[in-house]
Design an enzyme around this catalytic site. Structure first.
Site, mmCIF file in Angstrom:
data_model
loop_
_atom_site.group_PDB
_atom_site.id
_atom_site.type_symbol
_atom_site.label_atom_id
_atom_site.label_comp_id
_atom_site.label_asym_id
_atom_site.label_seq_id
_atom_site.Cartn_x
_atom_site.Cartn_y
_atom_site.Cartn_z
ATOM 1 N N GLY A 1 0.812 -1.194 0.000
ATOM 2 C CA GLY A 1 0.000 0.000 0.000
ATOM 3 C C GLY A 1 0.846 1.245 0.000
ATOM 4 C CB THR A 2 -0.043 4.480 -1.427
ATOM 5 O OG1 THR A 2 -0.235 3.900 -2.713
ATOM 6 C CG2 THR A 2 0.484 5.884 -1.545
ATOM 7 C CB VAL A 3 3.896 5.401 2.763
ATOM 8 C CG1 VAL A 3 4.280 3.935 2.910
ATOM 9 C CG2 VAL A 3 4.874 6.138 1.885
#
Length: 183
Positions: free
Chosen positions: A163-165
């Site tokens: 997942g994107t941070v």
């Protein structure tokens, strides 16, 4: 108003062996970003630096820990926005940048563009003094064995804690900034 910083280290079903690393990394990101908010009152720098922390740690899907593409390559995207004037900078499909969020900020502040992609983004990075690094430097050691990189491609079937941070900050004057980075 008291400054606020929120960070996230991705979404998904985090495997047990990575939970501590993700929490520890997010705590560091919050400490660094919040210190900037308290001392400099600068939400843009706070979100950039918080995301830099996560881009530099292999447990996150950004920068150094990026998920490999279907062809076994590193390819990263990032976006930063200044909520005060809505200026934005973004990069897409960069392969040789350690901290894509910092390049996105340079695009926002130093160009008339909003979004640069691939080799154009990397050419701009070099013009700004950013050294391009070999893709192999962005792949954690567990992925650099002599076996083909394809074996380590993270997919939804084999790797669920991706997942994107990102980070969002509001300073003492109510100014807001947000940043996100993904691999």
């Amino acid at each position: 108003m008291e400054p606020i910083l929120i960070v996230h280290g991705g979404a998904g079903d985090i495997i047990d062996s990575r939970i501590k690393g993700k929490f520890d990394g997010m705590k560091i990101a919050v400490r660094i970003g919040f210190q900037i908010l308290k001392i400099e009152d600068d939400p843009l720098t706070a979100v950039e630096r918080a995301v830099n922390v996560m881009e530099n740690l292999a447990v996150f899907n950004a920068g150094y820990g990026s998920v490999l593409t279907e062809t076994g390559e590193v390819e990263m995207d990032a976006l930063i926005i200044n909520g005060t004037d809505l200026s934005t900078g973004a990069v897409g499909a960069v392969r040789h940048i350690a901290n894509p969020i910092s390049l996105a900020r340079l695009i926002m502040e130093k160009t008339s563009h909003v979004f640069l992609v691939g080799s154009s983004a990397e050419t701009f990075a070099e013009s700004q003094g950013i050294t391009l690094i070999p893709t192999e430097c962005l792949i954690p050691p567990k992925n650099t064995s002599t076996e083909p990189l394809r074996k380590y491609i993270k997919t939804t079937e084999t790797y669920f804690d991706v997942g994107t941070v990102g980070a969002v900050a509001i300073n003492s004057e109510g100014r807001i900034a947000a940043a996100t980075s993904t691999g």
